[in-house]
Motif scaffolding. Sequence first.
Motif, short mmCIF file in Angstrom:
data_model
loop_
_atom_site.label_atom_id
_atom_site.label_comp_id
_atom_site.label_asym_id
_atom_site.label_seq_id
_atom_site.Cartn_x
_atom_site.Cartn_y
_atom_site.Cartn_z
N VAL A 54 44.08 -15.16 12.23
CA VAL A 54 42.94 -16.27 12.32
C VAL A 54 42.84 -16.68 10.95
N ARG A 55 42.21 -17.07 10.19
CA ARG A 55 42.29 -18.35 9.30
C ARG A 55 41.35 -17.79 9.03
N VAL A 56 40.62 -17.21 7.53
CA VAL A 56 40.07 -16.62 6.45
C VAL A 56 39.05 -18.43 6.31
N VAL A 57 37.65 -18.16 6.80
CA VAL A 57 36.72 -19.26 6.31
C VAL A 57 35.66 -18.94 5.17
N ALA A 58 34.91 -18.52 5.33
CA ALA A 58 33.92 -18.56 4.13
C ALA A 58 33.72 -16.86 4.07
N PRO A 59 33.55 -16.85 2.71
CA PRO A 59 32.53 -15.33 2.02
C PRO A 59 31.88 -14.87 3.34
N SER A 60 31.67 -13.60 3.61
CA SER A 60 30.50 -12.94 4.68
C SER A 60 30.04 -11.66 4.37
N TRP A 61 29.03 -10.75 4.17
CA TRP A 61 28.98 -9.69 3.77
C TRP A 61 29.67 -8.85 5.26
N HIS A 62 30.39 -7.88 4.34
CA HIS A 62 30.54 -7.06 5.99
C HIS A 62 29.96 -5.27 5.77
N THR A 63 28.56 -5.89 6.83
CA THR A 63 27.69 -4.54 6.65
C THR A 63 28.44 -2.86 6.83
N PRO A 64 29.56 -3.30 7.37
CA PRO A 64 30.12 -1.55 7.92
C PRO A 64 30.36 -0.52 6.69
N THR A 65 31.04 -1.95 6.03
CA THR A 65 31.21 -1.27 4.32
C THR A 65 30.75 -1.34 3.02
N ASP A 66 29.55 -2.02 3.62
CA ASP A 66 28.71 -2.87 2.44
C ASP A 66 29.52 -3.21 1.25
N LYS A 67 30.34 -4.11 1.28
CA LYS A 67 31.40 -5.01 1.07
C LYS A 67 31.69 -5.86 1.00
N ASP A 68 32.16 -7.35 0.31
CA ASP A 68 32.27 -7.99 0.14
C ASP A 68 33.16 -8.54 1.10
N THR A 81 35.19 -16.19 18.54
CA THR A 81 35.85 -17.58 17.51
C THR A 81 35.87 -16.93 16.36
N TYR A 82 34.48 -16.64 16.06
CA TYR A 82 34.55 -16.07 14.22
C TYR A 82 33.61 -14.20 14.34
N ILE A 83 34.38 -13.92 13.39
CA ILE A 83 34.06 -12.50 12.63
C ILE A 83 34.25 -12.46 11.86
N THR A 84 33.35 -10.99 11.11
CA THR A 84 33.38 -11.24 9.61
C THR A 84 34.67 -9.68 9.40
N GLY A 85 35.75 -9.56 8.89
CA GLY A 85 36.65 -8.04 8.71
C GLY A 85 36.50 -8.77 6.86
N HIS A 86 36.60 -6.95 6.72
CA HIS A 86 36.82 -6.29 5.54
C HIS A 86 38.58 -6.87 4.72
N THR A 128 37.72 -1.91 16.65
CA THR A 128 36.34 -2.28 17.33
C THR A 128 35.28 -4.36 17.07
N THR A 129 34.88 -4.03 17.95
CA THR A 129 34.13 -5.49 17.49
C THR A 129 32.53 -5.04 17.50
N THR A 130 31.49 -5.32 16.07
CA THR A 130 30.22 -4.38 16.40
C THR A 130 29.71 -5.70 17.30
N ALA A 131 28.18 -5.12 16.93
CA ALA A 131 27.55 -6.13 18.17
C ALA A 131 27.01 -7.54 16.85
N LEU A 132 27.15 -7.03 15.66
CA LEU A 132 27.19 -7.94 14.90
C LEU A 132 28.11 -9.25 14.74
N GLY A 133 29.42 -8.91 15.36
CA GLY A 133 29.89 -9.86 15.16
C GLY A 133 31.14 -9.33 14.27
N GLN A 134 31.31 -8.40 13.86
CA GLN A 134 31.88 -7.48 12.66
C GLN A 134 33.27 -6.84 13.13
#
Length: 145
Positions: A54-68, A81-86, A128-134
């Motif tokens: 994947v390609r890193v796109v933009a900062p995004s809060w990662h809710t499951p870990t409470d981290k950037d 196409t887009y997900i948020t990862g730690h 896994t991918t959450t319902a929030l796309g993380q």
Amino acid sequence: MTPPSRTPPPTPAFAPTPDPLTPARDITHAHFEAGDQVIVLKGVAGGELWGDAVRVVAPSWHTPTDKDGWRLRDATGGAQTYITGHPRYLVHLSRRCPDCLIYLRAMEEHLLPKYAGHDAVVDCGWYTTTALGQLVHIADARGIR
């Protein structure tokens, strides 16, 4: 490393392999930047590590870990196409950095002997991918499925 691909179905002949390395990995948000091409290691294929590029796109809060975290784009499209990862889930593909190489070698030493001689694609079932796309590692899931 095997060319990245979309997640195949898990190989039923193998039980999930524990991942003691990723949850303890100490990588900060600043280690990556927008535009970096990265891989999320998911298992073994043909005697090599395998995962999703994947390609890193933009900062995004990662809710499951409470981290950037980082918003990640799959250039091939796929189901999402887009997900948020730690950051600790990511390994640089676009450059060879010491931290990622150390992690990559440790993952090879941990996984490759377990599947030596097997040509099957083995998805270790860590994400896994959450319902929030993380994108969430099972060690970080905290009851989120």
